[in-house]
Design an enzyme around this catalytic site. Structure first.
Site, PDB file in Angstrom:
ATOM      1  N   LEU A 229      23.579  -3.267  29.457  1.00 23.03           N
ATOM      2  CA  LEU A 229      23.850  -3.945  30.214  1.00 23.03           C
ATOM      3  C   LEU A 229      24.429  -4.756  29.711  1.00 23.03           C
ATOM      4  O   LEU A 229      25.120  -5.625  30.280  1.00 23.03           O
ATOM      5  CB  LEU A 229      22.239  -4.529  31.382  1.00 23.03           C
ATOM      6  CG  LEU A 229      21.611  -3.769  31.757  1.00 23.03           C
ATOM      7  CD1 LEU A 229      20.320  -4.339  32.706  1.00 23.03           C
ATOM      8  CD2 LEU A 229      22.414  -2.996  33.119  1.00 23.03           C
ATOM      9  N   HIS A 230      24.580  -5.096  28.240  1.00 28.65           N
ATOM     10  CA  HIS A 230      25.228  -5.862  27.182  1.00 28.65           C
ATOM     11  C   HIS A 230      27.171  -5.063  27.641  1.00 28.65           C
ATOM     12  O   HIS A 230      27.883  -5.749  27.397  1.00 28.65           O
ATOM     13  CB  HIS A 230      24.962  -5.893  25.876  1.00 28.65           C
ATOM     14  CG  HIS A 230      24.048  -6.780  26.002  1.00 28.65           C
ATOM     15  ND1 HIS A 230      22.572  -7.356  26.906  1.00 28.65           N
ATOM     16  CD2 HIS A 230      24.499  -8.613  25.504  1.00 28.65           C
ATOM     17  CE1 HIS A 230      22.200  -7.998  26.429  1.00 28.65           C
ATOM     18  NE2 HIS A 230      23.119  -8.977  26.085  1.00 28.65           N
TER      19      HIS A 230
ATOM     20  N   GLN B   9      -5.768  -1.216  13.037  1.00 29.05           N
ATOM     21  CA  GLN B   9      -5.344  -2.440  12.926  1.00 29.05           C
ATOM     22  C   GLN B   9      -3.823  -3.081  12.777  1.00 29.05           C
ATOM     23  O   GLN B   9      -3.402  -3.391  13.684  1.00 29.05           O
ATOM     24  CB  GLN B   9      -6.100  -3.552  12.239  1.00 29.05           C
ATOM     25  CG  GLN B   9      -5.299  -5.414  11.961  1.00 29.05           C
ATOM     26  CD  GLN B   9      -6.103  -6.311  11.310  1.00 29.05           C
ATOM     27  OE1 GLN B   9      -6.955  -6.388  11.903  1.00 29.05           O
ATOM     28  NE2 GLN B   9      -5.587  -7.025  10.331  1.00 29.05           N
ATOM     29  N   GLU B  10      -3.198  -1.757  12.036  1.00 27.75           N
ATOM     30  CA  GLU B  10      -2.215  -1.203  11.658  1.00 27.75           C
ATOM     31  C   GLU B  10      -1.451  -1.196  13.003  1.00 27.75           C
ATOM     32  O   GLU B  10      -0.474  -1.190  13.528  1.00 27.75           O
ATOM     33  CB  GLU B  10      -1.665  -0.458  10.405  1.00 27.75           C
ATOM     34  CG  GLU B  10      -0.581  -0.392  10.128  1.00 27.75           C
ATOM     35  CD  GLU B  10      -0.569   0.710   9.044  1.00 27.75           C
ATOM     36  OE1 GLU B  10       0.893   0.433   8.380  1.00 27.75           O
ATOM     37  OE2 GLU B  10      -1.296   1.100   8.712  1.00 27.75           O
ATOM     38  N   ARG B  11      -2.290   0.073  13.399  1.00 31.59           N
ATOM     39  CA  ARG B  11      -1.022   0.075  14.571  1.00 31.59           C
ATOM     40  C   ARG B  11      -1.081  -0.757  15.790  1.00 31.59           C
ATOM     41  O   ARG B  11      -0.369  -1.076  16.912  1.00 31.59           O
ATOM     42  CB  ARG B  11      -1.957   1.942  15.438  1.00 31.59           C
ATOM     43  CG  ARG B  11      -1.748   2.429  14.042  1.00 31.59           C
ATOM     44  CD  ARG B  11      -2.485   3.792  14.594  1.00 31.59           C
ATOM     45  NE  ARG B  11      -1.961   4.968  13.080  1.00 31.59           N
ATOM     46  CZ  ARG B  11      -2.853   6.252  12.601  1.00 31.59           C
ATOM     47  NH1 ARG B  11      -3.974   6.267  13.829  1.00 31.59           N
ATOM     48  NH2 ARG B  11      -2.617   6.768  11.553  1.00 31.59           N
TER      49      ARG B  11
ATOM     50  N   PRO C  39       6.825  12.066  -0.109  1.00 28.87           N
ATOM     51  CA  PRO C  39       8.135  12.097  -0.479  1.00 28.87           C
ATOM     52  C   PRO C  39       8.195  13.986   0.788  1.00 28.87           C
ATOM     53  O   PRO C  39       9.217  13.753   1.554  1.00 28.87           O
ATOM     54  CB  PRO C  39       9.527  13.440  -1.465  1.00 28.87           C
ATOM     55  CG  PRO C  39       8.394  11.243  -2.537  1.00 28.87           C
ATOM     56  CD  PRO C  39       7.279  11.787  -2.123  1.00 28.87           C
TER      57      PRO C  39
ATOM     58  N   GLU D 271       4.210  11.388  17.533  1.00 24.96           N
ATOM     59  CA  GLU D 271       3.148  12.601  17.510  1.00 24.96           C
ATOM     60  C   GLU D 271       1.989  12.772  17.159  1.00 24.96           C
ATOM     61  O   GLU D 271       1.226  13.526  17.608  1.00 24.96           O
ATOM     62  CB  GLU D 271       3.929  13.674  16.599  1.00 24.96           C
ATOM     63  CG  GLU D 271       5.789  13.990  17.696  1.00 24.96           C
ATOM     64  CD  GLU D 271       6.476  12.360  18.377  1.00 24.96           C
ATOM     65  OE1 GLU D 271       7.592  12.369  18.266  1.00 24.96           O
ATOM     66  OE2 GLU D 271       6.813  11.758  17.264  1.00 24.96           O
TER      67      GLU D 271
ATOM     68  N   ILE E 226       0.557  -1.473   0.059  1.00 24.45           N
ATOM     69  CA  ILE E 226      -0.112  -0.045   0.383  1.00 24.45           C
ATOM     70  C   ILE E 226       0.391   1.300   0.233  1.00 24.45           C
ATOM     71  O   ILE E 226       1.599   1.225   0.594  1.00 24.45           O
ATOM     72  CB  ILE E 226      -0.725  -0.220   1.290  1.00 24.45           C
ATOM     73  CG1 ILE E 226      -2.186   0.786   0.863  1.00 24.45           C
ATOM     74  CG2 ILE E 226      -0.452  -0.027   2.576  1.00 24.45           C
ATOM     75  CD1 ILE E 226      -2.875   0.838   1.613  1.00 24.45           C
TER      76      ILE E 226
ATOM     77  N   SER F  59       3.373  11.654   7.363  1.00 24.73           N
ATOM     78  CA  SER F  59       2.356  11.100   7.927  1.00 24.73           C
ATOM     79  C   SER F  59       0.742  12.336   8.140  1.00 24.73           C
ATOM     80  O   SER F  59       0.221  11.677   8.535  1.00 24.73           O
ATOM     81  CB  SER F  59       2.748  11.417   9.919  1.00 24.73           C
ATOM     82  OG  SER F  59       3.294   9.881  10.315  1.00 24.73           O
TER      83      SER F  59
END
Length: 384
Positions: free
Chosen positions: A342-343, A246-248, A132, A372, A127, A136
């Site tokens: 921690l690694h 559903q995507e989110r 460019p 945002e 989709i 969002s």
């Protein structure tokens, strides 16, 4: 480490099948796919044969006819891929976004033409929304389609298109008329990958999700028959809003499982790794940091399980999907950052999984609508 209580015995059987398939067919090949920048197109035939692409599709098209109940099965794929540290490229977009659009909005002829080969994995869908200069801001897109007789002429460019290199069918969002309300006048078109005037740009080089092809797409006077229109003219924004829920939620689930996996990996690492003559796990800082991760992850799992059940009933709202995405993706990034720290220096090495998880995780706060944007949706629900 973190239990989910929403799955039933039939889901557990399906999970065993998926886990076995991933371990046998995907994990050994995944490093090569990351180098290539995509999953080989013909591999999707094996995924189709397993039935993943047909979960929602009616039996007449070769599917399992699970409808909305297919979401928990799709979620198992998301969880198991995350736990195994692999992906199937644009497969999730194909099955969770593109096919639902065609099934919900397509004419009988469109569904008969496209759904059976999509179920089989012969035709892969993508989709194309982002552009460019708009990101969002879906209402600000400039790709346009104009009528000429019984044809549509499509012009424009899209970018950051997941699965765009492998896609045989692209659902394109384009402006077909101008209105004071920018959300009006957007329409959906299905463009076949062989259409004259359609071109793919480069497979974009990303810092993470290396095996997921992400493309630039160009449409120069692409001539489309009238039956390329999907759904009603001018109604695309409302269609997109429905499927973005559903995507989110899917993004939130992937982020949640990623955080759970990072914690498991790190608990194992700090238990075995020694510093100053004792296990790293023995230090109070390690214990407190991982304890905090553990309780935040538990809260995330409770939230995501609640919303997944709500979505399976068809009751999840756009605001709730936004809240799930924000909470779980930011949880994912916090937890993985702690776990990498921690690694120590090994966390920064590319042959340690936690480092790859760190770069893969960063996109989750961006795609599917930036966090945002999600906060704006949540604020609106408060009357702000």
């Amino acid at each position: 480490m973190t239990r989910s209580t929403i799955y039933r015995p039939e889901h557990d059987e399906f999970r065993t099948l998926v886990r076995s398939f991933l371990e046998r067919e995907v994990v050994p090949r995944f490093p090569e796919w990351e180098k290539q920048g995509l999953v080989p197109h013909d591999f999707y035939l094996a995924v189709g044969e397993l039935g993943f692409f047909g979960l929602r599709a009616p039996e007449e098209f070769g599917g399992s006819d699970l409808g909305q109940r297919s979401f928990l099965y799709s979620s198992i794929w998301t969880e198991e891929c995350s736990r195994a540290g692999v992906s199937l490229g644009g497969a999730a977009t194909h099955v969770n976004l593109v096919m639902p659009y065609i099934l919900a909005l397509g004419t009988a002829e469109q569904k008969q033409r496209w759904i059976p080969p999509m179920v089989e994995g012969r035709l892969m869908g993508s989709i194309a929304m982002s552009e460019p200069e708009t990101g969002s801001d879906l209402a600000g897109m400039k790709t346009r389609a104009r009528r000429e007789g019984d044809r549509w002429i499509l012009d424009g460019a899209k970018t950051f298109i997941t699965g765009g290199i492998n896609a045989d069918l692209i659902v394109v969002v384009a402006r077909t008329s101008d209105h004071d309300n920018r959300r009006d006048g957007l329409s959906l078109f299905v463009v076949e990958g062989t259409a004259a005037g359609f071109a793919r740009g480069r497979n974009l080089e990303k810092i993470g999700l290396k095996a997921t092809d992400t493309a630039e797409l160009f449409f120069e006077s692409v001539e489309l028959r009238d039956d390329a229109l999907l759904g009603e003219e001018g109604k695309a924004f409302s269609y997109l809003a429905q499927n973005l829920v559903q995507e989110r939620l899917g993004i939130a689930l992937g982020a949640q499982v990623s955080a759970e996996t990072a914690l498991e990996i790190t608990v194992d690492y700090v238990t075995q790794r020694k510093a100053f003559g004792q296990p790293v796990s023995s230090f109070q800082n390690t214990k407190f940091q991982l304890a905090t991760c553990r309780l935040e992850i538990a809260a995330g799992r409770a939230l995501i399980d609640l919303y997944m059940l709500s979505h399976e009933r068809g009751e999840l709202t756009a605001v709730e999907a936004s809240m799930a995405k924000v909470y779980c993706t930011e949880l994912q990034n916090r937890v993985i950052d702690v776990c990498l720290q921690l690694h120590g220096g090994y966390g920064f090495m590319s042959d340690y999984r936690i480092g790859k998880m760190y770069t893969d995780a960063r996109i989750s706060r961006i795609y599917g609508g930036t966090n945002e944007v999600q906060r704006g949706i949540i604020a609106k629900s408060l009357g702000l």
